[in-house]
Design a protein around this motif. Structure first.
Motif, PDB file in Angstrom:
ATOM      1  N   LYS A 125       0.837  -1.201   0.000  1.00 30.61           N
ATOM      2  CA  LYS A 125       0.000   0.000   0.000  1.00 30.61           C
ATOM      3  C   LYS A 125       0.874   1.253   0.000  1.00 30.61           C
ATOM      4  CE  LYS A 125      -3.684  -2.301   2.616  1.00 30.61           C
ATOM      5  NZ  LYS A 125      -4.447  -2.290   3.888  1.00 30.61           N
ATOM      6  N   GLY A 141      -2.582   3.641  -3.463  1.00 28.51           N
ATOM      7  CA  GLY A 141      -2.355   2.797  -4.628  1.00 28.51           C
ATOM      8  C   GLY A 141      -1.730   1.491  -4.169  1.00 28.51           C
ATOM      9  N   ARG A 142      -1.570   0.551  -5.091  1.00 25.08           N
ATOM     10  CA  ARG A 142      -0.943  -0.746  -4.780  1.00 25.08           C
ATOM     11  C   ARG A 142       0.307  -0.909  -5.618  1.00 25.08           C
ATOM     12  NH1 ARG A 142      -4.171  -4.957  -6.425  1.00 25.08           N
ATOM     13  NH2 ARG A 142      -5.385  -3.561  -7.742  1.00 25.08           N
ATOM     14  N   LYS A 161      -0.929   0.153  -9.294  1.00 22.45           N
ATOM     15  CA  LYS A 161      -2.304   0.004  -9.749  1.00 22.45           C
ATOM     16  C   LYS A 161      -3.241   0.773  -8.815  1.00 22.45           C
ATOM     17  CE  LYS A 161      -1.433  -4.659 -11.569  1.00 22.45           C
ATOM     18  NZ  LYS A 161      -1.825  -6.092 -11.516  1.00 22.45           N
ATOM     19  N   ASP A 162      -4.402   1.116  -9.328  1.00 23.60           N
ATOM     20  CA  ASP A 162      -5.431   1.837  -8.538  1.00 23.60           C
ATOM     21  C   ASP A 162      -4.847   3.093  -7.897  1.00 23.60           C
ATOM     22  OD1 ASP A 162      -7.193  -0.270  -9.158  1.00 23.60           O
ATOM     23  OD2 ASP A 162      -6.507  -1.411  -7.427  1.00 23.60           O
ATOM     24  N   ASP A 181      -4.139   7.048 -12.968  1.00 19.15           N
ATOM     25  CA  ASP A 181      -4.548   5.939 -12.107  1.00 19.15           C
ATOM     26  C   ASP A 181      -3.677   4.695 -12.265  1.00 19.15           C
ATOM     27  OD1 ASP A 181      -5.382   4.807 -14.553  1.00 19.15           O
ATOM     28  OD2 ASP A 181      -7.435   5.514 -14.289  1.00 19.15           O
ATOM     29  N   HIS A 182      -2.625   4.805 -13.102  1.00 22.99           N
ATOM     30  CA  HIS A 182      -1.776   3.632 -13.327  1.00 22.99           C
ATOM     31  C   HIS A 182      -0.365   4.090 -13.711  1.00 22.99           C
ATOM     32  CE1 HIS A 182      -0.202   0.086 -15.665  1.00 22.99           C
ATOM     33  NE2 HIS A 182      -0.695  -0.528 -14.620  1.00 22.99           N
TER      34      HIS A 182
END
Length: 261
Positions: A125, A141-142, A161-162, A181-182
């Protein structure tokens, strides 16, 4: 015959246990582990080290710092030394742990005066990384990372991601991070610093690329922003001065990382 075999096995087992718990000092393992990521700019600190049976050990946490700034904290590390590798005078250690809610695993092969390390980080995270606080970046995000370090040089691949982070505004610098977002990229590590080979950021109706070199905490590079025509022009009003051609912006990034971000 069976009794003698059992006696031999017990003696061998006792020698192996004695070698592990007595023959290999804890201080040597701790100093070796701390030295893996130690550089003139990076300091590593281990806490809560203890041995486990059959050439295993656990570490409560590893803190990686740059001066007074904590970059990462790895927790609940479990490691296992391959005893066969010791006979080959190499020394292979497999490890696993937790980094900001994500799973970290890999292995290290020690060679003469050097080592080779492979790492694999899954779904850490961003909001839990100390580095985010140090850089005053707000968001989530991850993070996924794979890579290899060999003889002080290496190649690291990463993906976020996210992604959902706030825009970065530092003086005259504006980076429209909230539109993306990526993130996906690759960097090369060497004794000269860190080179961004490829870094792309994608969002709804917008695409960006970053390139540059990080040396001693000083970064020099640029951020290219390429919105699609459908993206409302007003959303990019703060970077109008960086427009080179219609729909193509280049934001120069130069200075210490803590000042830029």
């Amino acid at each position: 015959m069976l009794k003698r075999l059992l006696i031999v096995l017990v003696v061998l087992l006792s020698i192996i246990i004695g070698l592990w718990y007595i023959g290999i000092p804890d201080s040597w393992i701790v100093e070796t582990a701390e030295g893996l990521l130690q550089t003139p700019d990076i300091q590593t600190e281990l806490k809560g080290f203890r041995k486990t049976p059959f050439f295993g050990f656990r570490i409560k946490e590893i803190r990686i710092r740059h001066g007074d700034i904590q970059l990462f904290r790895i927790e609940d590390i479990s490691a296992q030394i391959d005893p066969v590798s010791l006979l080959l005078l190499k020394g292979k250690v497999s490890f696993s742990g937790q980094l900001s809610g994500g799973s970290l695993s890999g292995n290290v092969v020690f060679k003469k005066d050097d080592f080779r390390m492979e790492i694999d980080l899954q779904a850490a995270k961003l909001e839990g990384l100390s580095l985010m606080d140090a850089l005053s970046i707000r968001g989530k995000g991850r993070l996924y990372v794979t890579g290899t370090i060999d003889k002080g040089a290496g190649k690291i691949f990463f993906e976020v991601k996210d992604l959902a982070v706030d825009n970065i505004i530092r003086g005259k610098l504006y980076m429209p991070m909230s539109y993306f977002d990526h993130i996906k990229g690759a960097v090369t590590l060497s004794d000269k610093g860190v080179r961004i080979d490829a870094l792309s950021m994608e969002g709804d109706q917008i695409y960006s690329r970053m390139k540059g070199v990080l040396t001693g905490g000083y970064f020099e590079g640029s951020l290219e922003v390429m919105p699609e025509p459908e993206l409302p022009k007003g959303l990019l009003s703060l970077i109008e001065s960086y427009e080179k051609t219609p729909g193509y912006y280049v934001i120069p990034l130069k200075g210490r990382v803590t000042d830029i971000l």
